[in-house]
Design a protein around this motif. Structure first.
Motif, PDB file in Angstrom:
ATOM      1  N   GLY A 232     -25.637  45.742   2.127  1.00 13.31           N
ATOM      2  CA  GLY A 232     -26.968  45.207   0.824  1.00 13.31           C
ATOM      3  C   GLY A 232     -26.477  46.051  -0.680  1.00 13.31           C
ATOM      4  O   GLY A 232     -26.703  45.160  -1.633  1.00 13.31           O
ATOM      5  N   LEU A 233     -27.030  46.837  -1.015  1.00 10.76           N
ATOM      6  CA  LEU A 233     -27.541  47.908  -2.404  1.00 10.76           C
ATOM      7  C   LEU A 233     -26.113  47.767  -2.584  1.00 10.76           C
ATOM      8  O   LEU A 233     -25.499  47.394  -3.469  1.00 10.76           O
ATOM      9  CB  LEU A 233     -27.674  49.482  -1.559  1.00 10.76           C
ATOM     10  N   ASN A 234     -25.156  48.181  -1.604  1.00 10.65           N
ATOM     11  CA  ASN A 234     -23.434  47.757  -2.411  1.00 10.65           C
ATOM     12  C   ASN A 234     -22.574  46.599  -2.390  1.00 10.65           C
ATOM     13  O   ASN A 234     -22.118  46.705  -4.035  1.00 10.65           O
ATOM     14  CB  ASN A 234     -22.461  48.428  -0.745  1.00 10.65           C
ATOM     15  N   ALA A 235     -23.059  45.594  -1.226  1.00  6.69           N
ATOM     16  CA  ALA A 235     -22.858  44.074  -2.231  1.00  6.69           C
ATOM     17  C   ALA A 235     -23.976  43.748  -3.840  1.00  6.69           C
ATOM     18  O   ALA A 235     -23.116  43.003  -4.348  1.00  6.69           O
ATOM     19  CB  ALA A 235     -23.405  43.277  -1.157  1.00  6.69           C
ATOM     20  N   PHE A 236     -25.294  44.193  -2.948  1.00  5.98           N
ATOM     21  CA  PHE A 236     -25.365  44.191  -4.295  1.00  5.98           C
ATOM     22  C   PHE A 236     -24.817  44.547  -5.968  1.00  5.98           C
ATOM     23  O   PHE A 236     -25.383  43.827  -7.044  1.00  5.98           O
ATOM     24  CB  PHE A 236     -27.450  44.405  -4.735  1.00  5.98           C
ATOM     25  N   ILE A 237     -25.054  45.953  -5.890  1.00  2.00           N
ATOM     26  CA  ILE A 237     -23.950  46.452  -6.894  1.00  2.00           C
ATOM     27  C   ILE A 237     -22.990  45.601  -7.019  1.00  2.00           C
ATOM     28  O   ILE A 237     -22.487  45.539  -8.632  1.00  2.00           O
ATOM     29  CB  ILE A 237     -23.738  47.573  -6.272  1.00  2.00           C
ATOM     30  N   ALA A 238     -21.698  44.567  -6.464  1.00  3.80           N
ATOM     31  CA  ALA A 238     -20.793  43.673  -6.517  1.00  3.80           C
ATOM     32  C   ALA A 238     -20.774  42.686  -7.409  1.00  3.80           C
ATOM     33  O   ALA A 238     -20.631  42.488  -8.125  1.00  3.80           O
ATOM     34  CB  ALA A 238     -20.414  43.574  -5.261  1.00  3.80           C
ATOM     35  N   ALA A 239     -21.917  42.588  -6.974  1.00  2.00           N
ATOM     36  CA  ALA A 239     -22.803  40.993  -7.673  1.00  2.00           C
ATOM     37  C   ALA A 239     -22.888  40.979  -9.139  1.00  2.00           C
ATOM     38  O   ALA A 239     -23.306  40.867  -9.817  1.00  2.00           O
ATOM     39  CB  ALA A 239     -24.272  40.591  -7.150  1.00  2.00           C
ATOM     40  N   ILE A 240     -23.895  42.026  -9.155  1.00  2.00           N
ATOM     41  CA  ILE A 240     -24.966  43.069 -10.574  1.00  2.00           C
ATOM     42  C   ILE A 240     -23.061  43.042 -11.921  1.00  2.00           C
ATOM     43  O   ILE A 240     -22.300  42.587 -12.620  1.00  2.00           O
ATOM     44  CB  ILE A 240     -25.196  43.862 -10.939  1.00  2.00           C
ATOM     45  N   ILE A 241     -21.612  43.817 -10.729  1.00  2.00           N
ATOM     46  CA  ILE A 241     -20.612  44.010 -11.771  1.00  2.00           C
ATOM     47  C   ILE A 241     -20.000  42.900 -12.448  1.00  2.00           C
ATOM     48  O   ILE A 241     -20.005  43.351 -13.372  1.00  2.00           O
ATOM     49  CB  ILE A 241     -20.226  45.050 -11.084  1.00  2.00           C
ATOM     50  N   GLY A 242     -20.395  41.530 -11.677  1.00  2.00           N
ATOM     51  CA  GLY A 242     -19.050  40.939 -11.268  1.00  2.00           C
ATOM     52  C   GLY A 242     -20.528  39.797 -12.407  1.00  2.00           C
ATOM     53  O   GLY A 242     -19.772  39.372 -13.142  1.00  2.00           O
ATOM     54  N   GLY A 243     -22.012  40.397 -12.557  1.00  2.00           N
ATOM     55  CA  GLY A 243     -22.581  39.345 -12.878  1.00  2.00           C
ATOM     56  C   GLY A 243     -23.743  38.080 -12.652  1.00  2.00           C
ATOM     57  O   GLY A 243     -22.677  37.370 -11.584  1.00  2.00           O
ATOM     58  N   ILE A 244     -24.828  38.948 -11.678  1.00  2.00           N
ATOM     59  CA  ILE A 244     -24.694  37.984 -11.309  1.00  2.00           C
ATOM     60  C   ILE A 244     -25.767  36.689 -11.481  1.00  2.00           C
ATOM     61  O   ILE A 244     -26.151  36.527 -12.125  1.00  2.00           O
ATOM     62  CB  ILE A 244     -26.509  39.818 -10.447  1.00  2.00           C
ATOM     63  N   GLY A 245     -25.800  35.911 -10.320  1.00  2.00           N
ATOM     64  CA  GLY A 245     -25.986  34.812 -10.713  1.00  2.00           C
ATOM     65  C   GLY A 245     -24.485  33.986 -10.679  1.00  2.00           C
ATOM     66  O   GLY A 245     -24.247  33.290 -11.162  1.00  2.00           O
ATOM     67  N   ASN A 246     -23.425  34.783 -10.527  1.00  2.00           N
ATOM     68  CA  ASN A 246     -21.797  33.824 -10.954  1.00  2.00           C
ATOM     69  C   ASN A 246     -21.771  33.677 -10.038  1.00  2.00           C
ATOM     70  O   ASN A 246     -20.960  35.060  -9.653  1.00  2.00           O
ATOM     71  CB  ASN A 246     -21.599  34.601 -11.743  1.00  2.00           C
ATOM     72  N   PRO A 248     -18.450  33.510  -9.609  1.00  2.00           N
ATOM     73  CA  PRO A 248     -16.442  34.158  -9.522  1.00  2.00           C
ATOM     74  C   PRO A 248     -16.980  34.998  -9.642  1.00  2.00           C
ATOM     75  O   PRO A 248     -16.413  36.285  -9.334  1.00  2.00           O
ATOM     76  CB  PRO A 248     -16.302  34.005 -10.440  1.00  2.00           C
ATOM     77  N   GLY A 249     -17.962  35.621 -10.368  1.00  2.00           N
ATOM     78  CA  GLY A 249     -18.501  37.027 -10.893  1.00  2.00           C
ATOM     79  C   GLY A 249     -17.977  37.869  -9.096  1.00  2.00           C
ATOM     80  O   GLY A 249     -18.140  39.048  -9.327  1.00  2.00           O
ATOM     81  N   ALA A 250     -19.536  37.971  -8.481  1.00  2.00           N
ATOM     82  CA  ALA A 250     -19.270  38.068  -7.186  1.00  2.00           C
ATOM     83  C   ALA A 250     -18.290  38.453  -6.408  1.00  2.00           C
ATOM     84  O   ALA A 250     -18.059  39.393  -5.500  1.00  2.00           O
ATOM     85  CB  ALA A 250     -20.697  37.433  -6.448  1.00  2.00           C
TER      86      ALA A 250
END
Lengths: 301, 377
Positions: A232-246, A248-250
């Motif tokens: 969960g933490l890693n995926a959360f980081i992934a979402a933030i790296i890509g731009g959370i809420g976006n 294609p970003g995730a």
């Protein structure tokens, strides 16, 4: 050179899983501005349900049983979608108009409940997926080894991501999702049933998460009740790296994180892997506070 | 009135206190072990073994006439939890503690038990456990240094490996064993190609293995635990690496073969003999009692070394007819000579080290069973 390509294949596999899980975080955040901390545990629940289906219907023969695995995916997806909807109704809907922090606390509580529930039902021990339910084929391409499981994970994740992208951008309901993400009140005035959109997000996210969770189980052939936090933490980081809420970003964030983890572990130090990952997160946020794709796209979903 | 009552009560309790202590016919043994978490399998084995021994002893009239009670604390294999367990068990007034399974958890609890003068016996194999000068600590399994010496000789002189990759995790046990093996390989004139580390429990070891593969080792030696070892072996095969895999003692657990699946076949594990291969009479009796009570075999040799730890403490209590920790400790340090244990004869050195025990190398067979391949039998 083959070492580099092997690391890329390994990284892409994990990255695909991260991306699937990250989509669940990002879609909920896009609509509700809420970090659904229970999402990682929902994914793990999917892995356990899949494991139960596989071990009760087959797995003893040691020969490939694709239909059992398929059934496991169907069962996991259905169960986790239901769990997602229940979660939304029980833990988040009553707090819709409360302070945002209350919902985050509720999410953390839900996460603990699911994690401990898994422990009570399936035992605190590491459970092992039977070997051989998937074909044990591997391809050697110029010194690089790709197994059937890896290929399956990479291909299916890419297909799912592409379909989600098309669904959100090119269908009527997808438009409703995007509209609700931009302005819920305006969307409501336009006749969009925002509550239905929210429920749909709690179906789509967990469905992808369940697939990601079962991928973890099938790839590493292990499931532990408390692994939701790490993934969960890693995926959360992934979402933030890509731009959370976006969306294609995730996807981008997940794949990048997987690749980065593999390269950092392979070429720098596996001891510092986690530290390097967080370093990357900080560096990206310093340069682009809203994540890589966070600003370029006007609408956030 | 109230003062009078309080005084009477106080007097009563004072008068009663020593009497209850003498008349209470129980002695409590603590179990500090990972009952949940990654090493749950091992921790539960230790708990079951101790409870079985207590039941047997109680059926036999108890320990010098006192009924044995067992109190369990789950340390999850973590140092922080271990320190809490140690306080909880010493507050509960235990006489001796069996545990813990991991060196890290055993070492965190050591000072607490030493301060409370509670005898502790653990299978933790990190060398430093017996180097800290705690007279309460007795190691019931052979230490890393003895294992490392055997391993170094086996890899270099018996198998003639030239490019040895040593892999460890960051636990105090695995790092200690890895260091000791590296030293032993060099002492035998061998060549350590590289030293690699994995993060225990992270599941994905492909990045470490891929970079290992590019260095072309002719053997991988892994000093960590079975839960990671099984996956490491499976992923090694998945990446198409076909080099022998030699695991340290903590890889000897039935779960290793389950996790590694088909890749388990051919794995070599270095440890003292597996439970079913122990030639001693005490071993056969205990294992059959264990199977009868719980319907399955002990998960690993460490169930049995810990059982031996408890048995030798009970023996010392009976011989000295005393529950005074100092007397019992003194007896264990100086008087116990070749006590017939489940895992071989037991004696302790002055610093609580178990003296003498034979290591073996076994190979995992296709059906998951072990076959001793060195020394030749």
């Amino acid at each position: 050179m083959s070492t580099l390509f092997q690391q890329l294949v390994n990284g892409l596999t994990v990255g695909g899983i991260y991306a699937l899980i990250a989509l669940g975080y990002t879609m909920v955040y896009g609509i509700l501005k809420l970090i659904n901390f229970a999402h990682g545990d929902l994914c793990v629940l999917g892995a356990f349900i899949g494991l139960t289906v596989i071990t009760s219907l087959g797995g003893a023969s040691g020969s490939p049983e694709i239909w059992v695995v398929g059934l496991a995916f169907v069962a996991a997806i259905i169960a986790i979608c239901c769990a997602g909807v229940v979660l939304e109704f029980a833990a988040y809907r009553p707090l819709r108009n409360a302070h945002r922090l209350s919902a985050v606390v509720s999410a953390l509580g839900a996460s603990m409940m699911i994690e401990n529930g898994i422990m009570l039902i399936w035992s605190p021990q590491t459970l092992v997926f039977p070997q051989g339910v998937l074909p044990q084929i591997s391809w050697h391409v110029g010194g690089v080894v790709i197994t059937f499981t890896q290929l399956m994970i990479i291909v299916i994740s890419l297909i799912l991501m592409a379909s989600l992208y098309l669904y959100v951008n090119h269908t009527r309901f997808g438009t409703a999702i995007r509209a609700s993400a931009i302005d819920q009140d305006a969307a409501r005035l336009m006749g969009i049933n925002v509550n239905r959109v929210i429920v749909s997000v709690f179906i789509l996210g967990p469905a992808l998460g369940a697939i990601g969770g079962l991928f973890i189980g099938l790839y590493y052939r292990q499931a532990v009740f408390d692994m939701g936090w790490t993934y969960g933490l890693n995926a959360f980081i992934a979402a933030i790296i890509g731009g959370i809420g976006n969306i294609p970003g995730a996807m981008l964030g997940g794949l990048l994180l997987g690749l980065f983890n593999a390269l950092a572990g392979g070429y720098i130090s596996s001891t510092w892997q986690q530290a390097i990952t967080f370093g990357l997160l900080i560096a990206i946020l310093l340069v682009r506070p809203t994540g890589i794709l966070g600003e370029r796209v006007a609408e956030k979903v | 009135m109230h003062k009078k009552l309080a005084a009477t009560l106080a007097a009563c309790s004072l008068a009663i206190a020593p009497v209850t202590a003498m008349a209470s016919g129980t002695v409590t043994f603590g179990v500090q072990a990972p009952i949940t978490g990654k090493y749950a399998n091992e921790g539960q084995g230790i708990e079951k073994a101790v409870k079985l021994l207590a039941k047997q002893q109680n059926a036999d009239g108890g320990l010098i006439g006192k009924t044995i009670k067992v109190r369990v604390c789950d340390d999850e294999g973590k140092a922080t939890q271990a320190a809490l367990c140690a306080r909880r068990l010493s507050n509960a007034g235990v006489f001796a503690v069996i545990g813990s399974y991991t060196s890290g958890a055993a070492s965190a609890a050591q000072p607490v038990y030493a301060r409370a003068n509670i005898i502790q016996t653990s299978d933790g194999t990190a060398d430093k456990l017996t180097q800290r000068g705690f007279k309460t600590f007795f190691r019931n399994a052979p230490p890393n240094s003895a294992e490392a010496k055997f391993t170094g000789n086996y890899l270099v002189n018996v198998r003639h490996f030239k490019r040895i990759a040593v892999v460890s995790d960051h636990s105090s046990f695995a790092k200690g064993l890895g260091d000791a093996v590296e030293k032993a390989i060099k002492a035998n004139g061998g060549n350590v190609l590289t030293r690699a580390y994995i993060k225990s429990g992270s599941q994905d070891f492909t990045s470490v293995l891929t970079s290992l593969k590019s260095k072309h080792p002719d053997v991988i030696y892994f000093s960590g635990y079975y839960s990671d070892g099984g996956l490491l072996r499976a992923q090694e095969k998945q990446l198409g690496m076909d080099v022998p895999f030699v695991g340290g003692d903590a890889n000897q657990n039935v779960a290793f073969a389950k996790i590694a699946g088909k890749a388990a076949k051919g794995t070599i594990i270095i440890n003292v003999p597996a439970p079913e291969n122990l030639p001693y009479k005490a071993a056969k009796q205990f294992i059959s009692a264990y199977k009868k009570a719980y319907g399955s075999a002990p998960p690993s040799i460490y169930t049995l070394t810990n059982a031996d730890g408890m048995r030798v403490i009970m023996k010392a209590v009976q011989e000295t007819n005393s529950l005074d920790p100092n007397t019992v400790e003194n007896y264990l340090h100086n008087k116990i000579q070749k006590f017939p244990g489940i895992t071989g004869p037991i004696s302790f050195s002055k610093n609580g080290e178990r003296i003498g025990s034979a290591f073996q190398a076994f190979e995992i067979q296709a059906d998951g069973s072990y076959k001793t391949i060195y020394p030749k039998q």
